[in-house]
Design a protein around this motif. Structure first.
Motif, short mmCIF file in Angstrom:
data_model
loop_
_atom_site.label_atom_id
_atom_site.label_comp_id
_atom_site.label_asym_id
_atom_site.label_seq_id
_atom_site.Cartn_x
_atom_site.Cartn_y
_atom_site.Cartn_z
N GLY A 46 0.78 -1.34 -0.22
CA GLY A 46 0.16 0.09 -0.07
C GLY A 46 0.64 0.99 -0.57
N ARG A 47 1.94 1.42 -0.52
CA ARG A 47 2.21 2.35 -0.19
C ARG A 47 3.64 2.32 -1.38
NH1 ARG A 47 6.65 0.89 4.57
NH2 ARG A 47 6.60 -1.12 3.84
N ALA A 48 3.41 3.78 -1.68
CA ALA A 48 4.18 3.96 -3.15
C ALA A 48 4.88 5.22 -3.09
CB ALA A 48 2.55 4.23 -4.50
N LEU A 49 6.28 5.36 -3.98
CA LEU A 49 7.40 6.55 -3.57
C LEU A 49 7.05 6.80 -5.41
CD1 LEU A 49 9.74 7.92 -2.38
CD2 LEU A 49 11.22 5.92 -3.20
N ILE A 50 7.36 7.83 -5.74
CA ILE A 50 7.33 8.61 -6.99
C ILE A 50 7.65 9.22 -7.39
CG2 ILE A 50 5.84 9.59 -8.52
CD1 ILE A 50 3.45 8.82 -7.21
N VAL A 51 9.67 9.24 -8.14
CA VAL A 51 10.54 10.08 -8.13
C VAL A 51 9.71 11.21 -8.85
CG1 VAL A 51 12.36 11.00 -8.58
CG2 VAL A 51 12.12 8.82 -6.84
N ALA A 83 4.02 8.75 -1.55
CA ALA A 83 5.06 9.85 -1.31
C ALA A 83 6.02 10.57 -2.51
CB ALA A 83 6.48 8.97 0.33
N ILE A 84 5.86 11.86 -2.76
CA ILE A 84 6.89 12.48 -4.34
C ILE A 84 8.05 13.25 -4.25
CG2 ILE A 84 6.15 13.51 -6.21
CD1 ILE A 84 2.99 13.15 -5.22
N VAL A 85 8.90 12.29 -4.53
CA VAL A 85 9.73 12.83 -4.56
C VAL A 85 10.22 14.32 -5.37
CG1 VAL A 85 12.96 13.08 -4.02
CG2 VAL A 85 11.51 11.41 -3.33
N SER A 86 10.62 15.43 -5.09
CA SER A 86 10.69 16.74 -6.42
C SER A 86 11.55 17.86 -5.68
CB SER A 86 9.27 17.59 -6.02
OG SER A 86 8.73 18.04 -7.15
N GLY A 87 11.41 18.30 -6.64
CA GLY A 87 12.80 19.11 -6.67
C GLY A 87 12.46 20.04 -7.98
N GLY A 88 12.61 21.73 -7.71
CA GLY A 88 13.18 22.50 -8.79
C GLY A 88 11.75 22.83 -9.47
N ARG A 109 2.44 13.22 0.14
CA ARG A 109 3.29 13.65 0.81
C ARG A 109 4.01 14.13 0.01
NH1 ARG A 109 4.15 13.78 6.94
NH2 ARG A 109 5.76 15.85 5.77
N VAL A 110 5.03 15.42 0.30
CA VAL A 110 5.23 16.22 -0.57
C VAL A 110 6.93 16.01 -0.23
CG1 VAL A 110 7.30 17.39 -2.51
CG2 VAL A 110 4.78 17.01 -3.08
N PHE A 111 8.09 14.92 -0.53
CA PHE A 111 9.97 15.46 -0.15
C PHE A 111 10.84 15.66 -0.95
CE2 PHE A 111 6.92 12.27 2.12
CZ PHE A 111 7.10 12.72 3.33
N ARG A 112 11.98 16.80 -0.52
CA ARG A 112 12.67 16.68 -0.95
C ARG A 112 14.08 15.80 -1.54
NH1 ARG A 112 14.01 23.09 -0.07
NH2 ARG A 112 11.82 23.73 -1.13
N ALA A 117 11.82 10.79 2.90
CA ALA A 117 10.50 10.45 1.66
C ALA A 117 10.63 8.21 1.52
CB ALA A 117 10.68 10.41 0.35
N ARG A 118 11.87 7.43 2.29
CA ARG A 118 11.26 6.51 2.42
C ARG A 118 10.75 5.96 3.88
NH1 ARG A 118 13.05 2.92 -1.14
NH2 ARG A 118 14.18 3.37 -2.84
N GLN A 119 11.75 7.19 4.24
CA GLN A 119 11.36 7.05 6.10
C GLN A 119 10.02 7.27 6.64
OE1 GLN A 119 14.18 10.25 7.75
NE2 GLN A 119 15.74 8.87 7.73
N TRP A 120 9.63 8.47 5.46
CA TRP A 120 7.83 8.69 6.18
C TRP A 120 7.11 7.24 5.58
CZ3 TRP A 120 3.55 9.34 2.40
CH2 TRP A 120 2.66 9.80 3.35
N LEU A 121 7.25 6.75 5.00
CA LEU A 121 6.24 6.23 3.73
C LEU A 121 7.04 4.58 5.23
CD1 LEU A 121 7.16 5.37 0.09
CD2 LEU A 121 5.14 5.99 1.57
#
Length: 128
Positions: A46-51, A83-88, A109-112, A117-121
């Motif tokens: 149930g967890r997804a990491l989107i870069v 968890a979405i890893v974003s920047g720029g 949630r959005v992380f840099r 992001a992984r820790q939050w997930l």
């Protein structure tokens, strides 16, 4: 454009990861969501990491609004945490999507950084 090889199931970490890059279209985002949901159901994850750090542009704001609503919908993304890893340049777009989803009860949630992001997930305290 979504790189087909970028969607991965990481059973050892209990999550699914995907990376978006380039000019991302509405169709790209819907396809990525469908892949994440399908893999989530197939592997009981149930967890997804989107870069999104290599994205050069996102679809228009109205689409991002509706997409954020869909991430909060149990009918579309049952019991999923994103968890979405974003920047720029795309970070403001992802923060908007995050706000829309959260305002509708979505777990987004959005992380840099990837690590945060992984820790939050994983529910660790430093993943704020």
């Amino acid at each position: 454009m979504i790189m087909a090889s970028s969607v991965r199931v990481q059973k050892e970490h209990g999550l699914i990861t995907t990376a978006l890059s380039g000019a991302v279209s509405q169709e790209d985002m819907m396809t990525a969501r469908e892949q994440l949901v399908r893999l989530s159901q197939e592997h009981s994850l149930g967890r997804a990491l989107i870069v999104t750090t290599k994205v050069t542009s996102f679809p228009p704001t109205l689409f991002l609004f509706n997409f954020g609503v869909s991430l909060a919908s149990p009918a579309v993304t049952p019991r999923m945490r994103f968890a979405i890893v974003s920047g720029g340049g795309g970070e403001a777009d992802m923060r908007f999507l995050e706000a829309v989803a959260q305002n509708r009860g979505g777990d987004v949630r959005v992380f840099r950084t990837d690590d945060t992001a992984r820790q939050w997930l994983e529910g660790k305290p430093n993943g704020t």
